[in-house]
Design an enzyme around this catalytic site. Structure first.
Site, PDB file in Angstrom:
ATOM      1  N   LYS A   1      87.259  37.916  14.661  1.00 23.71           N
ATOM      2  CA  LYS A   1      87.687  38.241  16.019  1.00 23.71           C
ATOM      3  C   LYS A   1      89.205  38.325  16.150  1.00 23.71           C
ATOM      4  O   LYS A   1      89.799  39.350  15.870  1.00 23.71           O
ATOM      5  CB  LYS A   1      87.072  37.267  17.009  1.00 23.71           C
ATOM      6  CG  LYS A   1      85.536  37.331  17.020  1.00 23.71           C
ATOM      7  CD  LYS A   1      84.914  36.521  18.113  1.00 23.71           C
ATOM      8  CE  LYS A   1      83.393  36.523  18.032  1.00 23.71           C
ATOM      9  NZ  LYS A   1      82.770  37.797  18.342  1.00 23.71           N
TER      10      LYS A   1
ATOM     11  N   TYR B   1      75.445  30.189  15.253  1.00 26.26           N
ATOM     12  CA  TYR B   1      75.279  31.537  14.694  1.00 26.26           C
ATOM     13  C   TYR B   1      76.412  31.818  13.717  1.00 26.26           C
ATOM     14  O   TYR B   1      77.586  31.634  14.042  1.00 26.26           O
ATOM     15  CB  TYR B   1      75.292  32.573  15.821  1.00 26.26           C
ATOM     16  CG  TYR B   1      75.147  34.005  15.356  1.00 26.26           C
ATOM     17  CD1 TYR B   1      73.947  34.466  14.842  1.00 26.26           C
ATOM     18  CD2 TYR B   1      76.216  34.892  15.454  1.00 26.26           C
ATOM     19  CE1 TYR B   1      73.800  35.785  14.428  1.00 26.26           C
ATOM     20  CE2 TYR B   1      76.088  36.214  15.043  1.00 26.26           C
ATOM     21  CZ  TYR B   1      74.879  36.652  14.531  1.00 26.26           C
ATOM     22  OH  TYR B   1      74.745  37.963  14.119  1.00 26.26           O
TER      23      TYR B   1
ATOM     24  N   ASP C   1      82.913  27.411  10.654  1.00 21.44           N
ATOM     25  CA  ASP C   1      82.867  28.794  11.136  1.00 21.44           C
ATOM     26  C   ASP C   1      83.742  28.862  12.377  1.00 21.44           C
ATOM     27  O   ASP C   1      83.328  28.478  13.472  1.00 21.44           O
ATOM     28  CB  ASP C   1      81.430  29.201  11.445  1.00 21.44           C
ATOM     29  CG  ASP C   1      81.307  30.645  11.911  1.00 21.44           C
ATOM     30  OD1 ASP C   1      82.331  31.213  12.357  1.00 21.44           O
ATOM     31  OD2 ASP C   1      80.209  31.192  11.849  1.00 21.44           O
TER      32      ASP C   1
END
Length: 439
Positions: A265, A142, A237
């Site tokens: 994050k 994702y 990623d």
């Protein structure tokens, strides 16, 4: 009726599904979601004042734990100067310098507000730099909800049983090629067919949106070699793995360097911030230096920069990651041991401050297909059994768990002790768990 139920009923009147992000809805585990009002250290307190030991950590950013005093102090100090200016500030330069110092490959960095924005723009940069259109991604990885990246996406899309998304034009989807994670032969075949059209390969170097899947030996190096051969870019990623599994993320841990890295994050310390960066030659294609456009009103917001910088400062403490890894190992080995004793099939994975739980007999967990063959119903029962005892794991079998610096040995041993009782109940078919818990 408890306050979470009342709040959820009210939320559903005004928010689609009652939430602002799908996995929060508890759709993947049944039952109503919990509404939280505060967090401290390794614990969350819900709207009814019940405490939960938290292994979600706001889905990863809170590597130091909730409301860490150093982070709160730095954000509070910055807050007194204003919420934001829509202009450059000293603190974003300090955080940029810190990111470039800690993260291999990154020579220049651009801050944005979300991981989706960072991944989307990294792809745009890759296309602008190579003057090609196609990308290769991996099933179950994702990278946010940009159109071209929601093809065969993981995480919430898997939880909800949606392999991609409505609203994505066929022409966009056709520019996205998909391979299975850890299947280098599939990537080779795609390059053999489309090599001169492929701008980039993008992946989570440690897949963390279809639970936790580690790269096989040679997989990352093989991707690097293929990208070099066909003059395509390799994009990691590291929204989840960046600063989570090592000070330099998966890039440092595995020693295979990409061309671009996407961060999120932890880089925002719990506030909305993300980034992407890489080799200066590539990053100079961004406006105002080059033809690839990207802009954002809240990019580099000083509060988020302060939280991120305060967090990264503490991650440089000696033995920080050794301690974090030891906690993950203790937890996963303890859960496997107690599950086996109760006759429950459980496999675990851990790396740095992240871990995954797989209810399966098979020790082979290498791709999305392996995860989908796990016992998802058994996970739901485990989730609610633990929740009823005040242990909060991610409400989806496709999400991973997180350890923070605030989790203590006592917290971990308590988790293992409670799990042993839950595993025994699972093995004896006692599944009558309440749909909300707490202590």
């Amino acid at each position: 009726m408890n306050n979470s139920k009342l709040l959820f009923a009210e939320a559903k009147k005004y928010l689609p599904g009652g939430v602002n992000s799908p996995v929060r809805s508890f759709y993947g585990v049944t039952g109503d979601p919990i509404f939280f009002k505060s967090g401290k250290g390794a614990y969350l307190t819900d709207a009814d004042g019940r405490q939960f030991l938290d292994y979600v950590c706001s889905w990863g950013p809170l590597i130091l734990g909730h409301a860490h005093p150093h982070v709160i102090a730095k954000v509070s100090e910055t807050l007194q100067q204003g919420l934001g200016f829509g202009a450059s500030t000293e603190i974003e330069v300090k955080l940029a310098k810190k990111v470039c110092e800690l993260m291999p490959t990154i020579e220049m960095v651009r801050f944005v507000s979300s991981g989706t924005e960072a991944a989307m723009t990294a792809i745009r940069v890759a296309r602008g730099f190579t003057k090609r259109n196609k990308i290769i991604k991996f099933a179950g990885c994702y990278h946010g909800h940009a159109d071209s990246l929601l093809v065969s996406a993981g995480s919430g899309a898997l939880t909800l049983g949606i392999p991609s998304s409505a609203g994505i034009p066929d022409a966009v989807a056709q520019e996205t090629l998909v391979a299975e994670f850890n299947r280098l032969d599939e990537v080779k075949a795609l390059f053999a067919r489309y090599g001169n059209e492929i701008a980039a390969v993008i992946l989570e170097p440690v897949a963390a949106n279809m639970n936790l899947i580690l790269p096989n030996d040679g997989f990352l190096a093989g991707l690097r070699q293929l990208c070099d051969e066909y003059k395509s870019l390799l994009i990691y990623d590291e929204v989840i793995t960046g600063f989570r599994i090592a000070k330099g993320g998966a890039t440092a841990h595995y020693g295979v360097q990409p061309d671009l890295i996407v961060l999120g994050k932890i880089v925002g310390g719990g506030l909305p911030a993300a980034a992407f960066g890489g080799k200066a030659e590539i990053m100079r294609t961004l406006a105002p230096l080059g033809p690839v456009y990207q802009a954002g009103t809240l990019s580099g917001n000083p509060l988020a920069m302060a939280a991120g910088l305060a967090t990264l400062e503490l991650l440089e403490m000696p033995e920080f990651y050794d301690d974090l890894s030891a906690k993950s190992r203790t937890l996963t080995e303890g859960l496997e041991r107690t599950a086996k004793r109760a006759g429950v099939a459980l496999q675990t994975r851990h790396i740095g401050g992240a871990f995954g739980l797989f209810f399966t007999e098979s020790a082979t967990i290498e791709s999305e297909g392996d995860v989908k063959r796990c016992d998802l119903q058994l996970f739901k029962r485990f989730f609610h059994g633990m929740l009823s005892e005040g242990i909060y794991f991610a409400p989806s079998a496709f999400e991973i768990g997180f350890i923070s610096a605030s989790h203590t040995e006592e917290d971990i041993q308590r988790t293992i002790h409670i799990a042993s009782k839950v595993f025994t109940d699972l093995a004896t078919k006692q599944f009558d768990f309440p749909l909300n818990g707490g202590v």
